[in-house]
Design an enzyme around this catalytic site. Structure first.
Site, PDB file in Angstrom:
ATOM      1  N   GLY A 283       0.887  -1.228   0.003  1.00 48.77           N
ATOM      2  CA  GLY A 283      -0.067  -0.065  -0.118  1.00 48.77           C
ATOM      3  C   GLY A 283       0.838   1.239   0.196  1.00 48.77           C
ATOM      4  O   GLY A 283       0.127   2.437   0.194  1.00 48.77           O
ATOM      5  N   HIS A 352      -0.495  -5.732 -11.732  1.00 50.29           N
ATOM      6  CA  HIS A 352      -0.065  -5.804 -13.211  1.00 50.29           C
ATOM      7  C   HIS A 352       1.534  -5.325 -13.320  1.00 50.29           C
ATOM      8  O   HIS A 352       2.004  -5.229 -14.269  1.00 50.29           O
ATOM      9  CB  HIS A 352      -0.736  -4.522 -13.523  1.00 50.29           C
ATOM     10  CG  HIS A 352      -0.489  -3.089 -13.217  1.00 50.29           C
ATOM     11  ND1 HIS A 352      -0.723  -1.681 -13.699  1.00 50.29           N
ATOM     12  CD2 HIS A 352       0.221  -2.521 -12.090  1.00 50.29           C
ATOM     13  CE1 HIS A 352      -0.455  -0.667 -13.096  1.00 50.29           C
ATOM     14  NE2 HIS A 352       0.357  -1.146 -12.039  1.00 50.29           N
TER      15      HIS A 352
END
Length: 446
Positions: A283, A352
């Site tokens: 995060g 990704h």
């Protein structure tokens, strides 16, 4: 060698280079664009984006192949490089002073230290491509874009593009030819080229910069002065104005996660405040968790935990995170997940960055920590439509291949990775605006 594909003699004549790309589409596109603009309101972002897409289609339909060739080869690299030059010499900062009022070449030269004749040529080009306005001969003023280039979130990506990305694009054709257009990062074990390539899995960035296979894009980029800060600013700029999963109408947090939040099992009762509500894996410095608290406080129960590499979370605003009751934990997501049986494990913009095998490894670590029938995995990524994807998604997809041998994924890709290879179950995919932000909600089957 790849099979040579050429048109037969006479199939394409030279006159085609001077004809509009799609003349028959021009009247329809013009009508659709006019209708969209006439009905546009200041806060209607969806309609504005539709108008932008139609305007682009209209421009490309009007342009000839020769004009498009010149734009690709003469304009794109030049513009990115000159923006970087302008940022580094203080051009855009000076142009933005005094409310962006017009300034002469001599004034700009004195402020930036750039030689006048060269400066004039730079200013002419930036005006020609629409980033500056020439109010009279040798007087220039900034557009909103040029003024925004004083913001770190807007200018941060340009030095990275010049220093790291453009050299990789320049060598991309040679990279593909090296592997006969079957690079290892996209090949499967059934590919006849796979075995001989398996020992040398290089990405285009590694190939272009002569990096060893064990040094990935992020390790290389962060080893260069200033790149870490610029990259962080660039990512913040890319997120600006993009829908968040915490926005109203995106994901029903109350009914999907808050309802049913447990304070522990009957055998091991615990204080509900001590139970973990959400773990943000990878995060960064906590922007997503801060947004979550701002959107739903005081309705959020339990603990909130931010996880990233120690050197990353070290840069977080500790006072802000304490204020939002967010705990910080140094963690590598390729190791065992230390927080067990949380209500939700959230992972945003991480998958990704990695090829499929690494994604399976990351998700398997989360799976091992989840409680069947209770814990949720929330994958916040783009979900690329198989048809009609916009240029932002297709550009990001091919750039992820360039950086990391990775990709943006379709719904079918996520189904293969999450259900078929990891054993989790996809409950629902929540999406807005052409998949640019989606939330794939998963659970561990009972």
């Amino acid at each position: 060698m790849a099979t040579e594909a050429t048109a037969k003699a006479g199939e394409v004549g030279p006159s085609i280079a001077l004809e509009p790309n799609n003349a028959s589409a021009i009247p329809l596109l013009l009508g659709e664009l006019t209708e969209l603009i006439n009905g546009l309101s200041p806060n209607d972002q969806a309609r504005r984006l539709q108008a932008v897409a139609k305007a682009r289609d209209l421009t490309q339909s009007l342009q000839t192949p020769r004009e498009m060739m010149q734009r690709h080869l003469w304009t794109q690299h030049a513009t990115v490089s000159l923006i970087t030059v302008g940022m580094e010499c203080g051009l855009f900062g000076y142009l933005a002073t005094e409310g962006g009022s017009p300034k002469t070449v001599d004034q700009i030269a004195n402020a930036t230290g750039v030689e006048r004749s060269l400066l004039r040529r730079i200013l002419r080009h930036l005006t020609a491509v629409g980033h500056l306005v020439s109010t009279s001969p040798d007087m220039f003023a900034p557009t909103n874009f040029a003024r925004a280039l004083t913001l770190p979130t807007i200018y941060g990506g340009y030095p990275i593009q010049n220093q790291i990305v453009n050299p990789a694009w320049d060598k991309f054709p040679a990279y593909l030819a090296k592997y006969n257009y079957h690079p290892p990062s996209t090949s499967s074990p059934t590919d006849p080229c796979y075995t001989q390539q398996a020992q040398e899995v290089l990405t285009p960035v590694q190939f272009a910069h002569n990096l060893p296979p064990e040094q990935n894009f992020f390790e290389y980029a962060y080893s260069l002065p200033g790149v870490a800060v610029n990259f962080s600013n660039h990512m913040a700029g890319c997120r600006q104005g993009v829908a968040k999963w915490t926005d109203e109408g995106f994901y029903p947090l109350q009914e999907r996660l808050i309802d049913g939040f447990s304070s522990g099992s009957e055998e091991e009762p615990e204080d509900k405040d001590d139970a973990v509500f959400l773990v943000d894996i990878g995060g960064s410095t906590g922007h997503d968790l801060v947004s979550l608290v701002d959107a739903h406080h005081p309705n959020l129960p339990g603990r909130l935990i931010l996880q990233d590499l120690p050197e990353v979370v070290a840069g977080a605003d500790k006072a802000l995170l304490d204020e939002k009751r967010i705990e910080v934990m140094g963690y590598d997501f390729f190791t065992e997940q230390p927080v067990k049986e949380a209500r939700a494990y959230y992972i945003h913009g991480v998958l990704h960055d990695w090829p499929d095998d690494k994604v399976v490894e990351i998700l398997s670590g989360v799976k091992a920590a989840m409680k069947p029938g209770y814990s949720r995995l929330l994958v916040n990524e783009t979900v690329t439509p198989r048809e009609g994807a916009n240029w932002a998604l297709t550009s990001l997809d091919i750039n992820m291949f360039l950086f990391a041998g990775a990709k943006e994924r379709t719904e079918e890709d996520f189904l293969e990775l999450i259900e078929n290879r990891t054993g989790l179950k996809i409950l629902k995919t929540w999406s807005v605006v052409n998949g640019q932000e989606s939330l794939v909600e998963c659970e561990l089957p009972v």
